[in-house]
Design a protein around this motif. Structure first.
Motif, PDB file in Angstrom:
ATOM      1  N   SER A  67      45.285  33.560  29.463  1.00  0.00           N
ATOM      2  CA  SER A  67      44.731  32.985  30.241  1.00  0.00           C
ATOM      3  C   SER A  67      45.172  33.533  32.070  1.00  0.00           C
ATOM      4  O   SER A  67      44.082  34.611  33.006  1.00  0.00           O
ATOM      5  CB  SER A  67      44.799  31.815  31.001  1.00  0.00           C
ATOM      6  N   SER A  68      47.036  33.495  31.979  1.00  0.00           N
ATOM      7  CA  SER A  68      46.708  34.241  33.196  1.00  0.00           C
ATOM      8  C   SER A  68      46.918  36.310  33.489  1.00  0.00           C
ATOM      9  O   SER A  68      46.016  36.322  34.790  1.00  0.00           O
ATOM     10  CB  SER A  68      48.883  34.234  33.286  1.00  0.00           C
ATOM     11  N   TYR A  69      46.839  36.661  32.880  1.00  0.00           N
ATOM     12  CA  TYR A  69      46.372  38.203  32.646  1.00  0.00           C
ATOM     13  C   TYR A  69      44.984  38.163  32.698  1.00  0.00           C
ATOM     14  O   TYR A  69      44.903  39.700  33.196  1.00  0.00           O
ATOM     15  CB  TYR A  69      47.063  39.030  31.207  1.00  0.00           C
ATOM     16  N   THR A  70      44.696  37.708  32.289  1.00  0.00           N
ATOM     17  CA  THR A  70      43.060  37.169  32.787  1.00  0.00           C
ATOM     18  C   THR A  70      42.467  36.827  33.982  1.00  0.00           C
ATOM     19  O   THR A  70      41.649  38.085  34.467  1.00  0.00           O
ATOM     20  CB  THR A  70      41.965  36.266  31.726  1.00  0.00           C
ATOM     21  N   VAL A  71      42.615  36.245  34.678  1.00  0.00           N
ATOM     22  CA  VAL A  71      43.017  36.234  36.229  1.00  0.00           C
ATOM     23  C   VAL A  71      43.240  37.775  36.325  1.00  0.00           C
ATOM     24  O   VAL A  71      42.551  37.851  37.487  1.00  0.00           O
ATOM     25  CB  VAL A  71      43.933  35.082  36.391  1.00  0.00           C
ATOM     26  N   TYR A  72      44.515  37.977  35.645  1.00  0.00           N
ATOM     27  CA  TYR A  72      45.036  39.097  36.922  1.00  0.00           C
ATOM     28  C   TYR A  72      44.223  41.013  36.830  1.00  0.00           C
ATOM     29  O   TYR A  72      44.002  41.701  37.470  1.00  0.00           O
ATOM     30  CB  TYR A  72      46.041  39.503  36.146  1.00  0.00           C
ATOM     31  N   LEU A  73      43.587  40.161  35.585  1.00  0.00           N
ATOM     32  CA  LEU A  73      42.153  41.008  35.552  1.00  0.00           C
ATOM     33  C   LEU A  73      41.022  41.118  36.370  1.00  0.00           C
ATOM     34  O   LEU A  73      40.504  43.020  36.687  1.00  0.00           O
ATOM     35  CB  LEU A  73      41.723  41.593  33.859  1.00  0.00           C
ATOM     36  N   ALA A  74      40.513  40.250  37.020  1.00  0.00           N
ATOM     37  CA  ALA A  74      39.252  39.969  37.000  1.00  0.00           C
ATOM     38  C   ALA A  74      39.960  40.086  39.086  1.00  0.00           C
ATOM     39  O   ALA A  74      39.009  40.876  39.124  1.00  0.00           O
ATOM     40  CB  ALA A  74      39.027  38.215  36.798  1.00  0.00           C
ATOM     41  N   HIS A  75      41.115  39.706  38.961  1.00  0.00           N
ATOM     42  CA  HIS A  75      41.913  41.030  40.665  1.00  0.00           C
ATOM     43  C   HIS A  75      41.615  42.065  40.506  1.00  0.00           C
ATOM     44  O   HIS A  75      40.419  43.029  41.798  1.00  0.00           O
ATOM     45  CB  HIS A  75      43.110  39.811  40.566  1.00  0.00           C
ATOM     46  N   LYS A  76      41.317  42.615  39.896  1.00  0.00           N
ATOM     47  CA  LYS A  76      42.797  43.885  39.277  1.00  0.00           C
ATOM     48  C   LYS A  76      40.532  44.342  39.126  1.00  0.00           C
ATOM     49  O   LYS A  76      39.896  45.986  40.199  1.00  0.00           O
ATOM     50  CB  LYS A  76      42.535  44.655  37.946  1.00  0.00           C
ATOM     51  N   MET A  77      39.441  44.028  38.854  1.00  0.00           N
ATOM     52  CA  MET A  77      38.534  44.740  38.426  1.00  0.00           C
ATOM     53  C   MET A  77      37.720  43.818  39.817  1.00  0.00           C
ATOM     54  O   MET A  77      36.272  44.744  40.278  1.00  0.00           O
ATOM     55  CB  MET A  77      37.690  43.200  37.295  1.00  0.00           C
ATOM     56  N   GLY A  78      38.510  43.303  40.833  1.00  0.00           N
ATOM     57  CA  GLY A  78      36.779  42.813  42.707  1.00  0.00           C
ATOM     58  C   GLY A  78      35.845  41.589  42.547  1.00  0.00           C
ATOM     59  O   GLY A  78      35.331  41.841  42.428  1.00  0.00           O
ATOM     60  N   LEU A  79      36.378  40.706  40.954  1.00  0.00           N
ATOM     61  CA  LEU A  79      35.508  39.775  40.383  1.00  0.00           C
ATOM     62  C   LEU A  79      35.725  37.915  41.602  1.00  0.00           C
ATOM     63  O   LEU A  79      37.259  38.609  42.241  1.00  0.00           O
ATOM     64  CB  LEU A  79      35.438  39.403  39.247  1.00  0.00           C
ATOM     65  N   ASN A  80      35.470  37.281  41.549  1.00  0.00           N
ATOM     66  CA  ASN A  80      35.182  36.349  42.422  1.00  0.00           C
ATOM     67  C   ASN A  80      35.411  35.298  41.115  1.00  0.00           C
ATOM     68  O   ASN A  80      34.714  34.411  41.395  1.00  0.00           O
ATOM     69  CB  ASN A  80      34.949  35.980  43.360  1.00  0.00           C
ATOM     70  N   PRO A  81      35.875  35.121  40.680  1.00  0.00           N
ATOM     71  CA  PRO A  81      35.782  34.026  39.733  1.00  0.00           C
ATOM     72  C   PRO A  81      36.046  32.205  40.004  1.00  0.00           C
ATOM     73  O   PRO A  81      37.286  32.603  41.094  1.00  0.00           O
ATOM     74  CB  PRO A  81      37.132  33.828  38.592  1.00  0.00           C
TER      75      PRO A  81
END
Length: 358
Positions: A67-81
């Motif tokens: 789940s932490s790496y999913t958050v990292y990817l979301a940040h890297k992709m420029g998303l705002n989850p």
């Protein structure tokens, strides 16, 4: 893996049915750099296109690797989850610290759902008394229901999931139970509990199936299945990014899960989930079979840690040592020894022309 899984099959070369199946499937989850980049770009564009409110997606966070790496990817992709944490009363201090550092690093909002402890405690006690194997289905069931409700409340369409086949595969059906079997949960609680289910988040199998059928449950994006996901590489990245701390075994970010997997499953059910977790890492070329066998030779619990955790779990659940040991020594029961909606699922699958999968 070995015959502690009653359904395992080996061919003449000693290769099990899980490896035979995954040899065909896993090549679909290896990508070139260009394929990875295109997949993540396509996902980002679609999510941003469909965004209606403040948040473009939602992520359930536990403080664990996936789940932490999913958050990292979301940040890297420029998303705002919107990050959502389900607090069932068993979080380790390391898990809490990982979540805090992560959301502060990326500036994401965090919404924490705190379970009604008195009711959840009574449910967990009931599952112990019932003698069934999947005590953790209570937490998994409630997480799904909570995520569904929070997603709906905020009008979020996309759920970014940390599920991934490369490091999570080969779990025997007999080692768990279907998480959405609310009929099973209610019957066990009725037989062994002291209070009715009221505050506990629920989502029946029927509700889940209908929400998927009519696309009411949002769109689940298994983002880790779109990249060359490696647990060891993910850990190194997370440690460098925000000082993520390792908590030991698979899902040991929860004190109860650690005690459940490292002691309860082994002693009462003769189930060592490390065999599955390590097998998946072997198939993903992260460790060798020899390294995995050496790890299995190690005791899952250091004596001092076991003594401390056992005392903590028993006190928190309200069991005396005598009561707990008596439950542990009783013969295990099957989930189907209690009422279940299994017949409905089998009927559904028959109508769809599919076989039952865990």
């Amino acid at each position: 893996m070995d015959t502690t899984d009653p359904e395992i099959l080996f061919d003449n070369n000693g290769v099990c049915n899980y490896c035979q199946y995954l040899e065909k499937i896993l090549p679909n989850y290896y990508f070139t750099q260009e394929q990875e980049e295109k997949s993540l770009l396509d996902i980002r564009q679609q999510i941003k296109k469909d965004q209606r409110g403040v948040y473009d997606s939602i992520i359930g966070v536990s403080g664990g690797v996936d789940s932490s790496y999913t958050v990292y990817l979301a940040h890297k992709m420029g998303l705002n989850p919107l990050c959502v944490h389900f607090d069932n009363g068993w979080n380790s201090s390391i898990a809490v610290s990982n979540i805090k550092k992560m959301v502060e690093k990326y500036g994401f909002d965090l919404e924490t759902y705190v379970i009604n402890w008195a009711e959840f405690r009574d449910l967990q006690r009931s599952f112990f008394k019932a003698g069934v194997i999947d005590i953790e289905m209570l937490t998994d069931h409630a997480i799904m229901a909570t995520m569904f409700d929070i997603r709906k409340k905020h009008g979020i369409r996309y759920v970014l999931s940390g599920v991934n086949i490369r490091t999570e595969n080969g779990m025997p059906n007999s080692w768990l139970w279907r998480k959405q079997d609310l009929v099973n949960i209610r019957d066990i609680q009725k037989k062994f509990g002291t209070m009715p289910i009221k505050a506990f988040p629920t989502m029946s199998s029927i509700r889940l199936k209908l929400s998927k059928l009519f696309k009411l449950g949002g769109v689940y994006v298994e983002i880790l299945n779109k990249i060359n996901y490696s647990k060891h590489d993910a850990i190194r990245t997370l440690q460098a990014e925000f000082g993520w701390e390792d908590y030991g075994g698979k899902h040991y970010e929860s004190t109860f899960t650690k005690f459940y997997q490292a002691y309860i499953l082994l002693k009462k059910f003769n189930v060592d989930k490390r065999k599955v977790h390590l097998s998946a890492l072997i198939r993903n070329s992260e460790i060798s079979r020899e390294e995995a066998l050496r790890e299995l030779e190690q005791e899952p619990y250091a004596p001092a840690d076991f003594k401390k955790d056992k005392a903590y779990v028993l006190k928190k659940l309200g069991f005396t040592e005598t009561e707990f040991d008596q439950i542990m020594n009783e013969k295990p029961k099957a989930h189907l020894d209690y009422r279940s909606d299994e017949w409905l699922i089998l009927l559904w699958l028959k109508m769809k022309g599919k076989k039952k999968m865990s």
